[in-house]
Structure formats: structure tokens, C-alpha cells
Design a protein around this motif. Structure first.
Motif, PDB file in Angstrom:
ATOM      1  N   HIS A  87       0.867  -1.197   0.000  1.00 59.51           N
ATOM      2  CA  HIS A  87       0.000   0.000   0.000  1.00 59.51           C
ATOM      3  C   HIS A  87       0.896   1.236   0.000  1.00 59.51           C
ATOM      4  N   ARG A  96       4.104  18.144   2.139  1.00 59.88           N
ATOM      5  CA  ARG A  96       3.062  18.759   2.983  1.00 59.88           C
ATOM      6  C   ARG A  96       3.675  19.150   4.337  1.00 59.88           C
ATOM      7  N   TYR A 109      -6.162  16.378  10.912  1.00 62.75           N
ATOM      8  CA  TYR A 109      -6.097  16.001   9.484  1.00 62.75           C
ATOM      9  C   TYR A 109      -7.422  16.350   8.796  1.00 62.75           C
ATOM     10  N   ILE A 119      -5.184  16.400   0.825  1.00 68.12           N
ATOM     11  CA  ILE A 119      -5.031  15.759  -0.475  1.00 68.12           C
ATOM     12  C   ILE A 119      -5.110  16.797  -1.606  1.00 68.12           C
ATOM     13  N   TYR A 159      -3.695  11.362  -6.856  1.00 69.99           N
ATOM     14  CA  TYR A 159      -3.383  12.785  -6.703  1.00 69.99           C
ATOM     15  C   TYR A 159      -3.541  13.525  -8.030  1.00 69.99           C
ATOM     16  N   HIS A 192     -10.199   9.097  -4.474  1.00 72.66           N
ATOM     17  CA  HIS A 192      -9.401   9.379  -3.271  1.00 72.66           C
ATOM     18  C   HIS A 192     -10.009  10.565  -2.533  1.00 72.66           C
ATOM     19  N   PHE A 231     -11.256   5.787  -1.105  1.00 73.33           N
ATOM     20  CA  PHE A 231     -11.140   6.282   0.271  1.00 73.33           C
ATOM     21  C   PHE A 231     -12.569   6.456   0.769  1.00 73.33           C
ATOM     22  N   HIS A 259      -9.618   1.838   1.381  1.00 68.68           N
ATOM     23  CA  HIS A 259      -9.206   2.612   2.559  1.00 68.68           C
ATOM     24  C   HIS A 259     -10.437   2.638   3.472  1.00 68.68           C
ATOM     25  N   HIS A 282      -6.099   0.215   6.820  1.00 60.58           N
ATOM     26  CA  HIS A 282      -6.194   1.133   7.977  1.00 60.58           C
ATOM     27  C   HIS A 282      -6.937   0.425   9.109  1.00 60.58           C
ATOM     28  N   ALA A 307       0.860   5.878   9.302  1.00 66.31           N
ATOM     29  CA  ALA A 307      -0.212   6.876   9.350  1.00 66.31           C
ATOM     30  C   ALA A 307      -0.745   7.013  10.778  1.00 66.31           C
ATOM     31  N   ASP A 334       2.224   2.870   3.389  1.00 63.06           N
ATOM     32  CA  ASP A 334       1.256   3.912   3.040  1.00 63.06           C
ATOM     33  C   ASP A 334       1.996   5.164   2.564  1.00 63.06           C
ATOM     34  N   ASN A 336       2.950   8.361   1.597  1.00 61.01           N
ATOM     35  CA  ASN A 336       2.190   9.470   0.999  1.00 61.01           C
ATOM     36  C   ASN A 336       2.609  10.758   1.689  1.00 61.01           C
ATOM     37  N   PRO A 337       2.376  11.906   1.047  1.00 61.21           N
ATOM     38  CA  PRO A 337       2.929  13.152   1.607  1.00 61.21           C
ATOM     39  C   PRO A 337       2.168  13.679   2.812  1.00 61.21           C
ATOM     40  N   GLY A 338       0.927  13.187   3.043  1.00 64.63           N
ATOM     41  CA  GLY A 338       0.117  13.760   4.106  1.00 64.63           C
ATOM     42  C   GLY A 338       0.255  13.031   5.420  1.00 64.63           C
ATOM     43  N   THR A 339      -0.064  11.745   5.405  1.00 64.10           N
ATOM     44  CA  THR A 339      -0.193  11.036   6.672  1.00 64.10           C
ATOM     45  C   THR A 339       0.927  10.042   6.948  1.00 64.10           C
TER      46      THR A 339
HETATM   47  O1  NIG Z   1      -3.756   6.354   3.165  1.00 62.73           O
HETATM   48  N1  NIG Z   1      -6.424   8.001   3.766  1.00 62.73           N
HETATM   49  C1  NIG Z   1      -6.331   8.440   2.633  1.00 62.73           C
HETATM   50  N2  NIG Z   1      -5.243   8.486   1.908  1.00 62.73           N
HETATM   51  C2  NIG Z   1      -3.933   8.540   2.435  1.00 62.73           C
HETATM   52  C3  NIG Z   1      -3.564   9.916   2.810  1.00 62.73           C
HETATM   53  C4  NIG Z   1      -3.450  10.747   1.633  1.00 62.73           C
HETATM   54  C5  NIG Z   1      -3.030  12.143   1.908  1.00 62.73           C
HETATM   55  O2  NIG Z   1      -3.312  12.717   2.983  1.00 62.73           O
HETATM   56  O3  NIG Z   1      -2.397  12.692   0.994  1.00 62.73           O
HETATM   57  C6  NIG Z   1      -3.715   7.524   3.517  1.00 62.73           C
HETATM   58  O4  NIG Z   1      -3.477   7.822   4.690  1.00 62.73           O
END
Ligand code: NIG
Ligand code: FE
Length: 422
Positions: A87, A96, A109, A119, A159, A192, A231, A259, A282, A307, A334, A336-339
Motif C-alpha cells: 500500500h 506537505r 487532518y 489531499i 493525486y 481518493h 477512500f 481505505h 487502515h 499513518a 502507506d 504518501n505526503p500527508g499522513t
Molecule cells: O492512506 N487516507 C487516505 N489516503 C492517504 C492519505 C493521503 C493524503 O493525505 O495525501 C492515507 O493515509
């Protein structure tokens, strides 16, 4: 026709291409009698990219040099199946960091997402980046994952959030798979989030039409996606919308995954199970009913401790309930730039043990046998067994539990993908 040369002038024929000796093996085979399916003082051989022999060195059916064209001294390393990161969101532009700082001062978040960040921020940066920039950035992340023993990776889109950009991200992922010694599985995650600027009901319906009627069929026609993900969450898509996307995916013969229940219990796990999803990922908020459905459907639970850690989540996924029902648990970055800007799968093993109380053996199964199952590759990857792909990782450790012990660093001293050494 010249006469055939006498037999002893012919080059020696070896049954195997490569044989690793002076190694300990954590075979991770299903139902093994010993922990980790361990074989101390073992050997493993590859032929045509597959494992041709595995067992104790003492049982080798001949002299090593007679058996393999190349004999590799593993120097006492432990050899595991190559790790599988099942994943990731590896292809994205920008970062981010500002959001990270905001969260450290108390913003959540979900709040950041509802305010147009999250996102959507990455979508803007990704759309603005050229194909080559996206490829170069993702290649750097992929190289880091590979250095940590990864030989198979799943890469999601998600994205782009319009037809052109979602397909573009999948093409970048396919290009990575073609150019790097790693197996890449791709997943279309058009659902997403809603694209930036779409915030009313008609816009929402139009975007779902686009995902179901254009993105999925076109990704399938161009063989760009191996699976479809959604998601399913309060800040993203409802269970009803998710079901519609899954119907469209299955109409194209694509596998689905979800997700699910990351920030709240939306019934995502049960929905995934209803569609025979490969995995539900998750699962912090999953109920007992959701677990019952997953167990009945054989859906893999993909745990994402990066995450959990990064969001300072306190609600633990129901690990005991998964164990009690025999639900296979996988672990992934996982990335990814956010979590979860995570670039080490062994670090995720460590976090899974510390935060979720997995055993180190469960953690390694989560990055090998169970991760393979989460990608529908359970019959060919994730175990050191005859006939399986010769994907290996070599580790400078004293025993397998040490893989989940180090917080960072890198104990990986060798990597073999499809029988080929890096
Ligand atoms: O797996 N939960 C949704 N998608 C991502 C986070 C994506 C983001 O914040 O860019 C995840 O945690
Ligand atoms: Fe994710």
C-alpha cells in the motif's frame, strides 16, 4: 555439418543459475513447524527467476559448484522473502511540511482537509509537475524502499483526480516497474477525494460518473491498473458511492481494495468484504461485524502504522479481534505526503510491534506472505518455497526478530529480484 564436439568439451551444465550458501533462512512458509519457518545453516537456489531448491545446507544434493553456475556466499546473513510493500501512494508532487507543522500545533487532518488543504494541496502540486519530475521524485522514493529490502511494491494513483492526470500517474508507476528491478502493482485511486473546486452535489455526481464511466474503463483498456481503491470516509466517499465504484471496477474484471474505517466507522470493512476485496486497509475504527465479514470473505487486513503514528492516532486497530478470527494481517508504508511520508518498510515493522503489539514474526509475515495475499500474489510471492519467485532480501542480523527491532538504519545487505542480484 561439423561433427558434434565430444561431450567433455561441452560447457558444464548446472541445474541451477544461482545458489546462496552460508545463510540462515526465514522461509515464512504457510503452516511451517518452526517460528519464521526458519532453517539455520540453509541454502536457497534460483533457476529462471524462480526458487528451485530450499533447505538445510547439509541436504544439498551434491557439491555446490556442480549444482549452480554461480555460488554466492551470504556471509552468515539471514535471508527472507523479498519484502512486499502492499500500500503506497508513491507518485506525487510537492510535500506537505506546512500541514505537518499545523498538525503539530493542534489542527486535525480532517480540519485541514475540509479547509481545502490535505489531499487537494498535493493534487495541485502533482498536476503542475511534468511526467519526468513525477518519475524522478517517485524513483527516489522507490530506491529508498528497495534499499530496505522491498522487491514488490503497490503504487496507487489518487493525486490527479481528473481523467488525464489519474492515467498519467498510473503510466509513471508502470514506467517505474519497467525500469527498476522490482515488481510494481498499480491501483487506480480516482476516488481518493473530490477534485479541488468540486463541492456541490451535482459536481460530486459528475465526478463519480467520470471515475466509473471513463477512468476505470480506460485504465482497464490500457492495462494501467491491477486494482481499484476508494477512500471511504466522512471527508471522502460514502459507502454507497464506494459500492458504485466497486461495481464499475468489477465490471472491468479489476480487483478491489478499500481505505476503510481510518478516521471513523463507516462500515468500510464489511463493504470491502461484500465485494470480496483483496484487502481492507487502515481499520482503526472497524467493528466486530466488519471483522466477521472480512474473515468470512478472506479479505486481508492491511495495517498502516506510519499513518497511525504520524496522525498521533490513539484508537488502535482491533488486532486481537483479527487474530481471533485468523484474518491475515499485512503491514505497509502507506508512503504518501500527508499522513505517512515513510520510506522504510522495516521501520513500519517496528512501529507495528510497538504501537499495535504485533509479534516480530507477525510483522515479518505482514511484509511477506500476507502482503503477497493482499496483492493477489499469494501463490507466487512472499515465501521461500520451491516454485515461488526468487525475490530475496539478505540481512545482517542475529535472528529474525531483529528486523522489527531497529528504529531506522538499514540491516539489509543484499537484494535479489527475480533471481537477479542488485
Ligand atoms: O492512506 N487516507 C487516505 N489516503 C492517504 C492519505 C493521503 C493524503 O493525505 O495525501 C492515507 O493515509
Ligand atoms: Fe493510503
Amino acid at each position: 555439418m561439423p561433427p558434434a564436439p565430444p561431450a567433455d568439451f561441452l560447457p558444464a551444465r548446472h541445474p541451477w543459475d544461482t545458489l546462496w550458501v552460508n545463510a540462515h533462512l526465514a522461509t515464512m512458509t504457510a503452516g511451517a513447524a518452526s517460528p519464521y519457518g526458519a532453517i539455520e545453516n540453509g541454502a536457497v537456489a534460483a533457476k529462471d527467476g524462480r526458487i528451485a531448491w530450499v533447505g538445510p545446507l547439509a541436504d544439498l544434493p551434491g557439491r555446490a559448484e556442480d549444482l549452480a553456475a554461480s555460488v554466492q556466499d551470504a556471509g552468515g546473513a539471514w535471508i527472507t522473502p523479498g519484502l512486499i510493500d502492499c500500500h503506497t501512494h508513491l507518485v506525487f508532487g510537492g510535500e506537505r511540511v506546512t500541514e505537518f507543522e499545523l498538525r503539530l500545533t493542534g489542527a486535525s487532518y480532517s480540519e485541514i482537509s475540509r479547509a481545502g488543504g490535505g489531499i487537494a494541496h498535493t493534487v495541485r502540486a502533482t498536476r503542475a509537475a511534468s511526467d519526468d519530475t513525477l518519475y524522478t521524485l517517485a524513483a527516489r522514493r522507490l530506491t529508498a524502499l528497495m534499499a530496505g529490502g522491498v522487491t514488490t511494491v503497490e503504487i496507487k494513483s489518487g493525486y490527479g483526480l481528473d481523467l488525464e492526470h489519474e492515467l498519467r500517474l498510473l503510466r509513471v508507476a508502470r514506467r517505474l516497474g519497467a525500469n527498476f528491478p522490482i515488481t510494481v502493482h498499480t491501483t487506480l485511486l480516482g476516488a481518493h477525494a473530490l477534485p479541488p473546486g468540486v463541492n456541490d452535489a451535482p459536481g460530486r455526481a459528475r465526478y463519480l460518473d467520470l471515475v466509473c464511466d471513463a477512468m476505470i474503463p480506460l485504465a482497464a483498456a490500457e492495462d494501467l491498473a491491477d486494482a481499484v481503491d476508494v477512500f471511504c470516509e466522512g471527508i471522502a466517499f460514502t459507502p454507497e458511492e464506494t459500492a458504485r465504484v466497486f461495481d464499475a471496477a468489477q465490471a472491468q474484471g479489476l480487483a478491489v481494495k478499500l481505505h476503510a474505517d481510518q478516521l471513523s466507522d463507516t462500515g468500510g470493512a464489511a463493504l470491502a468484504a461484500r465485494y470480496q476485496a483483496l484487502s481492507a486497509d487502515h481499520l482503526e475504527y472497524t467493528s466486530d461485524d466488519g471483522l466477521d465479514a472480512m474473515a468470512a470473505a478472506g479479505t486481508v487486513a492491511v495495517l498502516l502504522p506510519g499513518a497511525f503514528h504520524m496522525l498521533r492516532e490513539t484508537k488502535l486497530p482491533p488486532i486481537a479481534g483479527m487474530r481471533a478470527r485468523g484474518i491475515p494481517m499485512a503491514i505497509a508504508t502507506d508512503c504518501n505526503p500527508g499522513t505517512s511520508p515513510a520510506l522504510s518498510l522495516p521501520l513500519m515493522m517496528s512501529l507495528a510491534c510497538t504501537h499495535f503489539r504485533l509479534t516480530p514474526e507477525e510483522a515479518l509475515a505482514g511484509c511477506t506472505r500476507h502482503a503477497a495475499q493482499a496483492l493477489g500474489l499469494g501463490a507466487s510471492k512472499g515465501q521461500l518455497a520451491v516454485g515461488f519467485d526468487a525475490d530475496l532480501a539478505l540481512w545482517d542480523i542475529t535472528r529474525p526478530a531483529e528486523l522489527a527491532y531497529w528504529l531506522g538504519g538499514n540491516a539489509c545487505v543484499g537484494r535479489v529480484a527475480g533471481g537477479r542480484l542488485d
